[in-house]
Design a protein around this motif. Structure first.
Motif, mmCIF file in Angstrom:
data_model
loop_
_atom_site.group_PDB
_atom_site.id
_atom_site.type_symbol
_atom_site.label_atom_id
_atom_site.label_comp_id
_atom_site.label_asym_id
_atom_site.label_seq_id
_atom_site.Cartn_x
_atom_site.Cartn_y
_atom_site.Cartn_z
ATOM 1 N N VAL A 152 0.851 -1.200 0.000
ATOM 2 C CA VAL A 152 0.000 0.000 0.000
ATOM 3 C C VAL A 152 0.885 1.248 0.000
ATOM 4 N N THR A 169 -5.046 1.859 3.271
ATOM 5 C CA THR A 169 -5.294 0.590 3.965
ATOM 6 C C THR A 169 -5.842 -0.428 2.977
ATOM 7 N N ALA A 170 -5.503 -1.688 3.224
ATOM 8 C CA ALA A 170 -5.965 -2.765 2.349
ATOM 9 C C ALA A 170 -7.280 -3.328 2.878
ATOM 10 N N GLY A 175 -1.517 -4.422 5.052
ATOM 11 C CA GLY A 175 -0.863 -3.575 4.055
ATOM 12 C C GLY A 175 0.616 -3.367 4.375
#
Length: 284
Positions: A152, A169-170, A175
């Motif tokens: 990320v 953020t994933a 991330g």
């Protein structure tokens, strides 16, 4: 003639009557006998019919037979002995032949095995090659964490009139902060994740304890780390100076380390959870 014979026999008949018909009396050789109780005497009356030529029957013949006998003995007769049959003896079987038991060979007692340490700190693995790619998986069995990792970046936001950078953020994954160190290299490897949205990957991150193991994978290569610190620091309603001090935990460091970041509590995001881990055998 017959009358004379009867008259001559009268003394004998009188003797028999005086003895009371006692068969034990001996008229030929009188002996001293035990006194006998006298019985009543009967009166003998001679009539002409009694002087017949037939000899008279002996007196008391209808009661007892006259047999000479000795005086009664005072010794009691021996008690009858009942013959007790002897028990039939059962032949005793021969004593069993005891086969000598060979002496028991003592089995060697195994020496107690030294307990395996249960510490979560694993033994130092063989040297690992420095990674050339970011990690793609994270595992922390102490909290049931096994999730993918994606890279990320960041973006700029306006905060109280100032432009500041904020990390992306994933979703459904942890991330990896672009620009942080790859596993196995000197520097800080930083991963962040949500704790209450988008998969809640780091929901239990605050439950880690010093000594717990965390592994990063780059392909099939594993990189192990041991947790050293778990920090909980305020993030909202704090001064800009406090925010800068908080941000230094995801900055560069001159040693190899792993830093994991998420928000707290579960119903809000007022604080940050910072987990710091080092390769086994390293760290302060």
């Amino acid at each position: 003639m017959m009358a004379r014979r009867w008259i001559g026999a009268l003394p004998l008949l009188m003797s028999l009557l005086l003895l009371g018909c006692n068969p034990g009396a001996d008229t030929l050789a009188p002996k001293e006998a035990a006194p006998v109780k006298a019985k009543p005497l009967a009166l003998l009356v001679l009539t002409p019919g009694m002087l017949s030529h037939k000899p008279p029957a002996p007196a008391c013949a209808d009661r007892i037979s006259y047999q000479p006998s000795s005086a009664p003995s005072l010794t009691p007769p021996p008690s009858p002995t009942t013959a007790v049959p002897s028990p039939t003896s059962t032949p005793t079987p021969p004593a069993p032949t005891l086969t000598p038991t060979p002496p028991r060979t003592a089995s060697p007692t195994p020496s107690p095995t030294a307990p395996i340490p249960t510490s979560s700190r694993a033994a130092t693995p063989p040297p690992r090659p420095p990674a050339d790619l970011p990690p793609d998986r994270i595992v922390a069995s102490a909290i049931g964490l096994d999730a993918p990792v994606v890279e990320v970046g960041w973006h700029l936001i306006d905060r109280n009139g100032q432009m500041v950078s904020e990390w992306d953020t994933a979703e459904g994954a942890a991330g990896f902060h672009r620009g942080s160190s790859y596993p196995g290299r000197v520097g800080n490897t930083v991963l962040s994740g949500h704790h209450n949205i988008k998969g809640e990957v780091f929901r239990h991150l605050i439950e880690l304890r010093p000594g717990d193991l965390v592994s990063l994978y780059v392909g099939k290569q594993e990189y192990r780390y041991t947790v050293q610190q778990v920090l909980l620091i305020p993030e909202e309603n704090v001064s800009p100076e406090q925010r800068r001090r908080n941000a230094r935990w995801i900055g560069h460091f001159p040693d190899e380390r792993l830093t994991l970041v998420t928000c707290w509590p579960y119903t809000d995001n007022t604080h940050r959870v910072i987990v710091i881990a080092y390769p086994p055998g390293e760290g302060p």
